[in-house]
Design a protein around this motif. Structure first.
Motif, mmCIF file in Angstrom:
data_model
loop_
_atom_site.group_PDB
_atom_site.id
_atom_site.type_symbol
_atom_site.label_atom_id
_atom_site.label_comp_id
_atom_site.label_asym_id
_atom_site.label_seq_id
_atom_site.Cartn_x
_atom_site.Cartn_y
_atom_site.Cartn_z
ATOM 1 N N HIS A 53 0.835 -1.209 0.000
ATOM 2 C CA HIS A 53 0.000 0.000 0.000
ATOM 3 C C HIS A 53 0.871 1.260 0.000
ATOM 4 C CE1 HIS A 53 -3.936 1.834 1.865
ATOM 5 N NE2 HIS A 53 -3.635 2.354 0.697
ATOM 6 N N HIS A 100 -3.234 9.566 1.394
ATOM 7 C CA HIS A 100 -2.357 8.573 2.013
ATOM 8 C C HIS A 100 -1.383 9.211 3.003
ATOM 9 C CE1 HIS A 100 -4.129 6.219 -1.241
ATOM 10 N NE2 HIS A 100 -3.888 5.174 -0.477
ATOM 11 N N TRP A 150 -13.172 6.735 0.046
ATOM 12 C CA TRP A 150 -12.759 7.038 1.411
ATOM 13 C C TRP A 150 -13.967 7.429 2.262
ATOM 14 C CZ3 TRP A 150 -7.568 7.382 3.289
ATOM 15 C CH2 TRP A 150 -6.587 7.079 2.327
ATOM 16 N N ASP A 188 -9.342 4.590 4.289
ATOM 17 C CA ASP A 188 -9.205 4.139 2.913
ATOM 18 C C ASP A 188 -10.065 2.878 2.756
ATOM 19 O OD1 ASP A 188 -8.318 3.197 0.459
ATOM 20 O OD2 ASP A 188 -6.205 3.659 0.871
ATOM 21 N N HIS A 192 -7.471 -2.358 -2.175
ATOM 22 C CA HIS A 192 -6.026 -2.532 -1.943
ATOM 23 C C HIS A 192 -5.645 -2.301 -0.482
ATOM 24 C CE1 HIS A 192 -5.436 1.953 -3.153
ATOM 25 N NE2 HIS A 192 -5.208 1.865 -1.865
HETATM 26 MN MN MN3 Z 1 -4.972 3.409 -0.631
#
Ligand code: MN3
Length: 229
Positions: A53, A100, A150, A188, A192
């Protein structure tokens, strides 16, 4: 004395991240080290997911942003605030970088960080009835976000705490966001972020990560949200 200055430069990475340090960054963007070892959040977030990630997904957003707008003079916040003036790749990549960069700072393996400060608990209880209610509503928002995106806890236009969700790598700072505000916490919910360990069970992932939330950091963001103009 000189050694001290050099040490301070190293320490001022994501561990000390603030709105200011995230927002003032300019192109070329760079990948900062995680504020904890990649296995630190096990079992809630497994090491392999963390490494892929951070090292691949987050890195890819940075590479795309740097390739898309080389020589751009605006800082990260200014780009997000005017993101509709850029190609879609910028919305995805600078959005992805902001999301992120913020996300990594929201977790900690330190028990002291995991304790919700009374001030924040009071704020959350006032708005959502109880911390448990807040968590349930937040999980519902994360589950309701169809596909990739998100879930957020923000200070909205009225200054109140509010839960919202955005698609893809959008976030509530963007002028294109349906619900705008200053994020103080975010999750998130792209596959993934959880698929290697939780497969299709997004609800289990959302429940598990509460154990490693750095509430001290969330409180710090919430106490300084007005500094974001
Ligand atoms: Mn992500």
């Amino acid at each position: 004395m000189k050694k001290c200055v050099i040490l301070l430069m190293f320490v001022s990475s994501l561990a000390q991240a603030s709105y200011k340090s995230i927002h003032s960054e300019k192109i070329p963007l760079s990948l900062k080290p995680l504020p904890y070892p990649s296995a630190a959040l096990e079992p809630a977030i497994d090491q392999q997911t963390m490494e892929i990630h951070h090292g691949r997904h987050h890195k890819a957003f940075i590479d795309l942003a740097n390739k898309s707008i080389p020589g751009e003079k605006k800082n990260v916040l200014e780009i997000l605030r005017s993101v509709s003036q850029y190609p879609a790749a910028v919305r995805n990549s600078v959005g992805g970088h902001w999301n992120h960069s913020f996300f990594w700072t929201l977790f900690s393996a330190d028990k002291n960080d995991q304790k919700m400060p009374p001030r924040l608990e009071k704020e959350i209880t006032a708005q959502f009835g109880s911390v448990d209610n807040f968590k349930a509503e937040f999980e519902k928002s994360g589950m309701g976000r169809f596909g990739s995106g998100w879930a957020w806890l923000i200070r909205g236009a009225d200054g109140k705490l509010q839960i919202t969700a955005t698609p893809y790598q959008d976030n509530p700072l963007m002028e294109v966001a349906e619900v705008k505000g200053i994020p103080v916490f975010g999750m998130d919910v792209w596959e993934h972020a959880y698929y290697l360990k939780y497969q299709n069970k997004r609800a289990d992932y959302l429940k598990a990560v509460w154990a490693v939330v750095n509430w001290k950091k969330v409180d710090e963001y919430d106490r300084t949200w007005k500094s974001v103009k």
